[in-house]
Design an enzyme around this catalytic site. Structure first.
Site, short mmCIF file in Angstrom:
data_model
loop_
_atom_site.label_atom_id
_atom_site.label_comp_id
_atom_site.label_asym_id
_atom_site.label_seq_id
_atom_site.Cartn_x
_atom_site.Cartn_y
_atom_site.Cartn_z
CG ASP A 204 -9.39 -2.24 2.55
OD1 ASP A 204 -10.06 -1.20 2.72
OD2 ASP A 204 -8.15 -2.26 2.61
CG ASP A 206 -8.34 0.13 5.66
OD1 ASP A 206 -7.46 -0.57 5.14
OD2 ASP A 206 -9.21 0.74 4.99
CG ASP A 315 -5.38 -3.62 4.67
OD1 ASP A 315 -5.01 -4.78 4.35
OD2 ASP A 315 -5.44 -2.68 3.85
P1 GTP Z 1 -11.25 1.90 0.17
O1 GTP Z 1 -10.59 0.83 0.95
O2 GTP Z 1 -11.20 1.65 -1.29
O3 GTP Z 1 -12.61 2.22 0.66
O4 GTP Z 1 -10.41 3.26 0.39
P2 GTP Z 1 -9.34 3.56 1.51
O5 GTP Z 1 -9.13 5.03 1.54
O6 GTP Z 1 -9.70 2.91 2.80
O7 GTP Z 1 -8.03 2.91 0.89
P3 GTP Z 1 -7.01 1.83 1.48
O8 GTP Z 1 -7.68 0.81 2.32
O9 GTP Z 1 -6.24 1.33 0.31
O10 GTP Z 1 -6.00 2.68 2.35
C1 GTP Z 1 -6.36 3.25 3.58
C2 GTP Z 1 -5.26 4.14 4.05
O11 GTP Z 1 -4.10 3.39 4.33
C3 GTP Z 1 -4.86 5.18 3.00
O12 GTP Z 1 -4.70 6.39 3.65
C4 GTP Z 1 -3.51 4.74 2.52
O13 GTP Z 1 -2.70 5.85 2.22
C5 GTP Z 1 -2.99 4.00 3.72
N1 GTP Z 1 -2.03 2.97 3.34
C6 GTP Z 1 -2.15 2.01 2.41
N2 GTP Z 1 -1.03 1.26 2.36
C7 GTP Z 1 -0.22 1.75 3.30
C8 GTP Z 1 1.08 1.40 3.78
O14 GTP Z 1 1.72 0.48 3.30
N3 GTP Z 1 1.57 2.12 4.82
C9 GTP Z 1 0.88 3.15 5.39
N4 GTP Z 1 1.41 3.80 6.41
N5 GTP Z 1 -0.32 3.51 4.95
C10 GTP Z 1 -0.86 2.83 3.93
MN MN Z 2 -9.76 0.81 2.96
MN MN Z 3 -6.63 -0.96 3.19
#
Ligand code: GTP
Ligand code: MN
Ligand code: MN
Length: 391
Positions: A204, A206, A315
């Site tokens: 995704d 972020d 996100d």
């Molecule tokens: P990929 O998207 O697979 O490339 O990996 P990513 O590391 O970007 O994973 P992800 O998008 O799932 O999460 C990004 C960050 O958001 C990570 O550090 C998670 O710990 C954090 N995160 C995910 N869900 C939540 C939540 O509900 N609250 C908070 N505060 N952080 C979150």
């Molecule tokens: Mn991500």
């Molecule tokens: Mn995410």
């Protein structure tokens, strides 16, 4: 006799947040195997076991060269008996029976495929598995009642199962930037998650949004969403309060102003020409790409027509300026790195860290910080840059 790799001092540290973990490392075969076992434990709702395998994989990512013999592991923390057994077998035979039988097991494959659908967690996947469902197309054909996230997950599954490229992430960034400037000039957006850690692709994209004037960010998310909706950019969105505080190892004392925090899980409709780095083709209010008849929610048939645009998970998080450093640190990841930071704070410092604040339980007060560097410093940790948080 080849000499053992010199174990860097930091690799002997037992918390991932004390170590530098680069994206590229020298032990991919071993870490992939341990992470598969971790994932399988997670799918079986065995969290302790899952974290143990993940920590074992993380320590191997910090080593300056490939592990060749068991002696190379001497002095390393985080390697339990089970992980050591797997590593030993792999060094001797090139593969591990447990890993290979897990990889090929029907249960692992089905639960992985089902939880791979946006909106589907382990509990739902298990229930569906017991009911005979094995993959997204089984779900689409079944009579299962799906919530709106799961409907979108099934509908756009083909696109969402593709990796998102850096170029696509940047194209989405431009759209978000434009939306945010339209509704609140001066607001700032930052790419977080895996892309901030230097990953080339992600599942995704972020973003963290804030405004330098405290309070200006209030009510921003609904306006951004509305603007994006009128542009026809959103295929799905759900806005919620940040739910981090409900997690088990979240802080014991929620900050009082947490209710201003907002996040949005969404699916963007990204024009393929923009995703490839081309101009930001825009037709306000109209279709961004071709592919008529792909209206979301019309019918629960998995969609294959993907010529003009691609569905991408995005996100969005809005943070008050005073919490920006905490939010940035909390949303940059990796998940294990975040988990280790909170564990370090609690166990070693008697503090509670969240993506809103840092509370010192001994001093009974919040510790202010406006940058990630200050937060590491409050925690008594050496600063680790995002590219080295790939635990
Ligand atoms: P990929 O998207 O697979 O490339 O990996 P990513 O590391 O970007 O994973 P992800 O998008 O799932 O999460 C990004 C960050 O958001 C990570 O550090 C998670 O710990 C954090 N995160 C995910 N869900 C939540 C939540 O509900 N609250 C908070 N505060 N952080 C979150
Ligand atoms: Mn991500
Ligand atoms: Mn995410």
């Amino acid at each position: 006799l080849t000499p053992s790799p010199v174990i860097p001092k930091s690799s002997a540290k037992s918390y991932a947040c004390q170590r530098r973990t680069p994206l590229k490392h020298h032990n991919l075969l071993l870490t992939e195997a341990l992470e598969l076992l971790s994932e399988n434990a997670e799918l079986g709702e065995n969290e302790g076991r899952s974290v143990a395998f993940r920590r074992a994989a993380a320590i191997l990512k910090t080593l300056p060269q490939a592990v060749q013999r068991m002696e190379d592991l001497q002095g390393l923390p985080c390697l339990g008996d089970h992980s050591l057994r797997v590593i030993k077998e792999m060094l001797e035979y090139g593969s591990s029976q447990e890993v290979e039988s897990t990889r090929h097991s029907e249960q692992y494959q089905a639960l992985k495929a089902l939880t791979g659908i946006f909106g589907v967690g382990v509990k739902t996947a298990e229930r569906w598995f017991r009911g005979g469902l094995r993959c997204p197309s089984d779900v689409a054909k079944s009579e299962e009642r799906l919530n709106s996230a799961q409907q979108a997950g099934v509908l756009y599954h083909e696109d969402l199962s593709q990796r998102v490229s850096r170029a696509e992430a940047d194209a989405i960034g431009q759209i978000v930037e434009r939306a945010v400037q339209e509704v609140l000039p001066g607001a700032q957006i930052t790419l977080t998650g895996g892309f901030r850690r230097g990953k080339e692709t992600g599942h995704d994209v972020d973003f963290l949004i804030t405004h330098p004037e405290e309070g200006k960010e209030e009510g921003l998310m609904p306006k951004v969403i509305q603007w994006l909706e009128t542009q026809g950019v959103l295929l799905y969105q759900k806005t919620t309060r940040n739910s981090y505080l409900e997690s088990k190892d979240g802080p014991s004392r929620p900050p009082h102003n947490m209710d201003r925090f907002e996040r949005c899980f969404s699916i963007f409709k990204l024009d393929r020409s923009t995703g490839e780095g081309g101009p930001l083709a825009q037709a306000p209010g109209g279709e961004v790409g071709g592919c008529e008849g792909r209206a979301p929610g019309s019918e629960l048939e998995p969609q294959h027509c993907s010529t003009g645009w691609k569905a991408v998970r995005v996100d969005l998080v809005v943070s008050p300026y005073s919490q920006f450093g905490f939010a940035l640190l909390g949303w940059t990841g990796s998940k294990l790195f975040e988990r280790e930071l909170r564990r370090w704070a609690g166990k070693e410092k008697n503090m509670s860290l969240s993506s809103h604040a840092l509370y010192d339980n001994s001093q009974r007060r919040y510790l202010r910080a406006s940058t990630e560097e200050e937060i590491f410093s409050h925690l008594g940790l050496e600063y680790i840059p995002p590219c080295d948080r790939n635990a």
